[in-house]
Design an enzyme around this catalytic site. Sequence first.
Site, PDB file in Angstrom:
ATOM      1  N   HIS A   1      20.585  24.650  -5.848  1.00  0.00           N
ATOM      2  CA  HIS A   1      21.974  25.066  -5.659  1.00  0.00           C
ATOM      3  C   HIS A   1      22.659  24.423  -4.435  1.00  0.00           C
ATOM      4  CE1 HIS A   1      21.231  28.340  -8.559  1.00  0.00           C
ATOM      5  NE2 HIS A   1      20.194  28.699  -7.826  1.00  0.00           N
TER       6      HIS A   1
HETATM    7  O1  RIB Z   1      22.924  32.040  -6.298  1.00  0.00           O
HETATM    8  C1  RIB Z   1      22.377  30.971  -5.562  1.00  0.00           C
HETATM    9  C2  RIB Z   1      22.687  31.104  -4.102  1.00  0.00           C
HETATM   10  O2  RIB Z   1      22.123  32.321  -3.606  1.00  0.00           O
HETATM   11  C3  RIB Z   1      22.065  29.997  -3.247  1.00  0.00           C
HETATM   12  O3  RIB Z   1      22.892  29.750  -2.144  1.00  0.00           O
HETATM   13  C4  RIB Z   1      20.764  30.588  -2.791  1.00  0.00           C
HETATM   14  O4  RIB Z   1      20.318  30.036  -1.552  1.00  0.00           O
HETATM   15  C5  RIB Z   1      21.169  32.019  -2.579  1.00  0.00           C
HETATM   16  O5  RIB Z   1      21.786  32.118  -1.301  1.00  0.00           O
END
Ligand code: RIB
Length: 311
Positions: free
Chosen positions: A241
């Site tokens: 992500h």
């Molecule tokens: O949903 C994904 C996000 O939530 C990413 O930033 C992961 O690190 C968590 O913080």
Amino acid sequence: MSRDIIIDTDPGQDDAVAILLALASPELNVLGITCVAGNVPLARTSHNALQVCELAGRPDMRVFAGCAQPMGRGLVTAEHVHGATGLDGATLPEPQMQIQSEHAVDFIIKSMRQAPIKSITLCPLGPLTNIGTALLKAPDIADRIAQIVLMGGAYFEVGNITPAAEFNIFVDPEAADIVFKSGIDLVVAPLDVTHKALTSKAWITDLRAKNNNVCDAVAGWTDFFERFDSEKYGTHGAPLHDPCVVAYLIAPNLFTGRHINVQIEIQSELTRGMTVADWWRVTDRPANALFLGDIDATGYFNLITERVAQL
Ligand code: RIB
Ligand code: CA
């Protein structure tokens, strides 16, 4: 001329890779790293950020602790995804560098007031608590922030922590509501794009072949958090992500998206934290964000490998 950024983060293995990518990229000048409670509590996210900076060979980097609780709710964490430490998968030495004494929110406000107008980009990788708190405490900085490029939200992918909401927005929807109503130039990397950036065993093997501490840590982290998403989604590989935020700043051509209206659900407990994205422009609500929808995943992972291997 490199771009001044502040990374706001809740490490988290994917946050850690994003920080490494930023520190390895001459296009970016990281003014500071502000930590927030999210994947794990604040004490851990702050500790983890120090470890990542030392892994990157940057004990000089200023790391600040921010908000330990969301603006209007109890904290929800994600140890089930990231492990008890938040950086499970790689063992790093205890950090020698110290957390700065200044609160992260005050650092953000002071930086925005002292720097030339619209010269600093904020890069939130976790719940938006620090950002929302800074905007509430110092509304004058909204006009001084160049851009906010954040990881959060979802439309076609819908939720990952509830059926309706992505984790970062879900944890602090009130803070997200402040950010999305701020009028600041927003770029959003939602699950719609991060779920197209799936890690692979081949990528992890290639990282390990670099025989480099940084690449070994990235491989270990990825191996660890991949197990959760692969099982949940039945995919080979897990969405990486947060580095999407940094990759967008370095190589925006890797991404496509739409300027649309995005609003945050803060009333309903059933859909709290949902990003209500008008992707099909069925309303006349004004666009307030570039909502990313697609990514050149090959280019993305090649960029990460190329850069972190240099640290
Ligand atoms: O949903 C994904 C996000 O939530 C990413 O930033 C992961 O690190 C968590 O913080
Ligand atoms: Ca994160």
